[in-house]
Design a protein around this motif. Sequence first.
Motif, PDB file in Angstrom:
ATOM      1  N   PHE A  42      17.423  79.219  52.418  1.00 39.73           N
ATOM      2  CA  PHE A  42      16.450  77.537  51.853  1.00 39.73           C
ATOM      3  C   PHE A  42      16.833  78.201  50.325  1.00 39.73           C
ATOM      4  O   PHE A  42      17.045  77.334  49.788  1.00 39.73           O
ATOM      5  CB  PHE A  42      15.472  77.754  52.704  1.00 39.73           C
ATOM      6  N   THR A  43      16.214  79.502  49.513  1.00 40.02           N
ATOM      7  CA  THR A  43      15.504  79.133  48.371  1.00 40.02           C
ATOM      8  C   THR A  43      17.524  79.003  47.936  1.00 40.02           C
ATOM      9  O   THR A  43      17.523  78.305  46.830  1.00 40.02           O
ATOM     10  CB  THR A  43      15.453  80.914  48.024  1.00 40.02           C
ATOM     11  N   GLU A  44      18.519  79.735  48.066  1.00 37.87           N
ATOM     12  CA  GLU A  44      19.977  79.875  47.205  1.00 37.87           C
ATOM     13  C   GLU A  44      20.106  78.139  47.456  1.00 37.87           C
ATOM     14  O   GLU A  44      20.895  77.668  46.493  1.00 37.87           O
ATOM     15  CB  GLU A  44      20.699  80.751  48.305  1.00 37.87           C
ATOM     16  N   GLU A  45      20.154  77.462  48.733  1.00 35.37           N
ATOM     17  CA  GLU A  45      20.225  76.084  48.710  1.00 35.37           C
ATOM     18  C   GLU A  45      19.365  75.216  47.650  1.00 35.37           C
ATOM     19  O   GLU A  45      20.232  74.232  47.391  1.00 35.37           O
ATOM     20  CB  GLU A  45      20.124  75.384  50.335  1.00 35.37           C
ATOM     21  N   THR A  46      18.109  75.323  47.699  1.00 39.61           N
ATOM     22  CA  THR A  46      17.225  74.736  47.283  1.00 39.61           C
ATOM     23  C   THR A  46      16.773  75.687  45.697  1.00 39.61           C
ATOM     24  O   THR A  46      15.812  74.326  45.473  1.00 39.61           O
ATOM     25  CB  THR A  46      16.292  73.596  48.035  1.00 39.61           C
ATOM     26  N   GLN A  48      17.590  74.183  42.912  1.00 37.90           N
ATOM     27  CA  GLN A  48      17.214  73.838  41.433  1.00 37.90           C
ATOM     28  C   GLN A  48      15.596  73.122  41.631  1.00 37.90           C
ATOM     29  O   GLN A  48      15.469  72.640  41.110  1.00 37.90           O
ATOM     30  CB  GLN A  48      18.904  72.515  41.548  1.00 37.90           C
ATOM     31  N   TYR A  49      15.403  72.796  42.815  1.00 38.48           N
ATOM     32  CA  TYR A  49      13.791  71.868  43.404  1.00 38.48           C
ATOM     33  C   TYR A  49      12.473  72.983  43.211  1.00 38.48           C
ATOM     34  O   TYR A  49      11.890  71.859  43.240  1.00 38.48           O
ATOM     35  CB  TYR A  49      14.654  71.291  44.319  1.00 38.48           C
ATOM     36  N   ASN A  50      12.983  73.726  42.967  1.00 37.94           N
ATOM     37  CA  ASN A  50      11.848  75.038  42.783  1.00 37.94           C
ATOM     38  C   ASN A  50      10.483  74.107  43.620  1.00 37.94           C
ATOM     39  O   ASN A  50       9.565  74.021  44.100  1.00 37.94           O
ATOM     40  CB  ASN A  50      10.984  74.848  41.484  1.00 37.94           C
ATOM     41  N   VAL A  51      11.227  74.638  44.844  1.00 37.70           N
ATOM     42  CA  VAL A  51       9.960  74.203  46.234  1.00 37.70           C
ATOM     43  C   VAL A  51      10.201  74.841  47.662  1.00 37.70           C
ATOM     44  O   VAL A  51      11.550  75.232  47.488  1.00 37.70           O
ATOM     45  CB  VAL A  51      10.533  72.205  46.903  1.00 37.70           C
ATOM     46  N   THR A  52       9.093  75.543  47.672  1.00 40.64           N
ATOM     47  CA  THR A  52       9.733  76.429  49.147  1.00 40.64           C
ATOM     48  C   THR A  52      10.011  75.835  50.423  1.00 40.64           C
ATOM     49  O   THR A  52       9.490  74.410  49.921  1.00 40.64           O
ATOM     50  CB  THR A  52       8.563  77.739  49.387  1.00 40.64           C
ATOM     51  N   PRO A  53      10.757  76.930  51.463  1.00 40.11           N
ATOM     52  CA  PRO A  53      10.728  76.438  52.723  1.00 40.11           C
ATOM     53  C   PRO A  53       9.373  75.603  53.494  1.00 40.11           C
ATOM     54  O   PRO A  53       8.709  73.732  53.549  1.00 40.11           O
ATOM     55  CB  PRO A  53      10.926  77.170  53.963  1.00 40.11           C
ATOM     56  N   LYS A 122      13.751  63.574  49.897  1.00 37.76           N
ATOM     57  CA  LYS A 122      15.421  62.688  49.776  1.00 37.76           C
ATOM     58  C   LYS A 122      16.134  63.168  49.260  1.00 37.76           C
ATOM     59  O   LYS A 122      16.996  63.169  50.107  1.00 37.76           O
ATOM     60  CB  LYS A 122      14.939  61.491  49.309  1.00 37.76           C
ATOM     61  N   ARG A 123      16.090  64.068  47.975  1.00 34.56           N
ATOM     62  CA  ARG A 123      17.570  64.848  47.333  1.00 34.56           C
ATOM     63  C   ARG A 123      17.390  65.725  47.847  1.00 34.56           C
ATOM     64  O   ARG A 123      18.451  66.134  47.670  1.00 34.56           O
ATOM     65  CB  ARG A 123      17.207  64.738  46.271  1.00 34.56           C
ATOM     66  N   MET A 124      16.516  66.547  48.420  1.00 36.44           N
ATOM     67  CA  MET A 124      16.669  67.873  48.894  1.00 36.44           C
ATOM     68  C   MET A 124      17.012  67.760  50.708  1.00 36.44           C
ATOM     69  O   MET A 124      17.717  68.562  50.591  1.00 36.44           O
ATOM     70  CB  MET A 124      15.291  68.902  48.946  1.00 36.44           C
ATOM     71  N   ASP A 125      17.192  66.622  51.337  1.00 36.56           N
ATOM     72  CA  ASP A 125      17.938  66.959  52.721  1.00 36.56           C
ATOM     73  C   ASP A 125      18.885  67.921  52.642  1.00 36.56           C
ATOM     74  O   ASP A 125      18.930  68.511  53.521  1.00 36.56           O
ATOM     75  CB  ASP A 125      17.308  65.293  52.974  1.00 36.56           C
ATOM     76  N   GLY A 126      19.924  67.469  51.849  1.00 40.30           N
ATOM     77  CA  GLY A 126      21.296  67.538  52.129  1.00 40.30           C
ATOM     78  C   GLY A 126      21.169  69.358  51.827  1.00 40.30           C
ATOM     79  O   GLY A 126      21.348  69.832  52.374  1.00 40.30           O
ATOM     80  N   ALA A 127      20.396  70.094  50.932  1.00 37.44           N
ATOM     81  CA  ALA A 127      20.703  71.251  50.805  1.00 37.44           C
ATOM     82  C   ALA A 127      19.552  71.829  51.039  1.00 37.44           C
ATOM     83  O   ALA A 127      20.065  72.792  52.269  1.00 37.44           O
ATOM     84  CB  ALA A 127      19.949  71.634  49.387  1.00 37.44           C
ATOM     85  N   ALA A 128      18.639  71.209  52.510  1.00 36.68           N
ATOM     86  CA  ALA A 128      17.687  72.255  52.975  1.00 36.68           C
ATOM     87  C   ALA A 128      18.334  72.034  54.618  1.00 36.68           C
ATOM     88  O   ALA A 128      18.807  72.552  55.417  1.00 36.68           O
ATOM     89  CB  ALA A 128      16.415  71.202  52.986  1.00 36.68           C
ATOM     90  N   ARG A 134      23.510  76.868  57.718  1.00 34.86           N
ATOM     91  CA  ARG A 134      24.077  78.116  57.812  1.00 34.86           C
ATOM     92  C   ARG A 134      23.208  79.575  58.705  1.00 34.86           C
ATOM     93  O   ARG A 134      23.681  80.508  58.335  1.00 34.86           O
ATOM     94  CB  ARG A 134      23.809  78.511  56.130  1.00 34.86           C
ATOM     95  N   THR A 135      22.053  79.409  58.930  1.00 39.09           N
ATOM     96  CA  THR A 135      21.205  80.188  59.450  1.00 39.09           C
ATOM     97  C   THR A 135      21.893  80.363  60.508  1.00 39.09           C
ATOM     98  O   THR A 135      21.410  81.593  61.450  1.00 39.09           O
ATOM     99  CB  THR A 135      19.408  79.323  59.801  1.00 39.09           C
TER     100      THR A 135
END
Length: 169
Positions: A42-46, A48-53, A122-128, A134-135
């Motif tokens: 999750f951290t690897e994919e997201t 750029q947003y600096n948001v935790t799970p 909404k911007r994060m949805d794809g990366a999340a 991947r999990t």
Amino acid sequence: MTEEDHPQPVRAQLDHYCERSALFARPGFLIRRLHQIHTWLFTEETQQYNVTPVQYSLLTVLAEHGEMDQNTLAYEVGLERTSVAEVLPRLEARGLVERRQSDADRRVKLVRIARKGRALAKRMDGAAQRAHDRTIAYLPESERERFMLQLIQLVESHNDTSVVPWKLR
């Protein structure tokens, strides 16, 4: 055919892993390790947003359900109230959520997602979603839905007990 029709290959695979380490016989260990792996993905994919799970989960629930009190939000995400109370000020400082006291009960804090938080989620949805995919990517595609259903059943079954102090509805 189901795995019950051929239990030996599964048992043999389990035995093989358990010979390598007794930890492979412990569901709690495996769940913790999978959580670590997912958090890293999750951290690897997201990043750029600096948001935790956890922060993303809070934003997702608020975007889906609208304004709610902090206790209900904690319940919806399956976190302790104190954890939510620690995370929300960071989201508020970034302008992602807004908090206010309830008019009906001044002891109650209400939380809602801010426009900026909704846009970020909404911007994060794809990366999340990539992190989630991947999990479980190493499972055969034919087993992924069953695995998800089993996870839900485990969580839901424990929600119905007094073992877990915080629950998902």
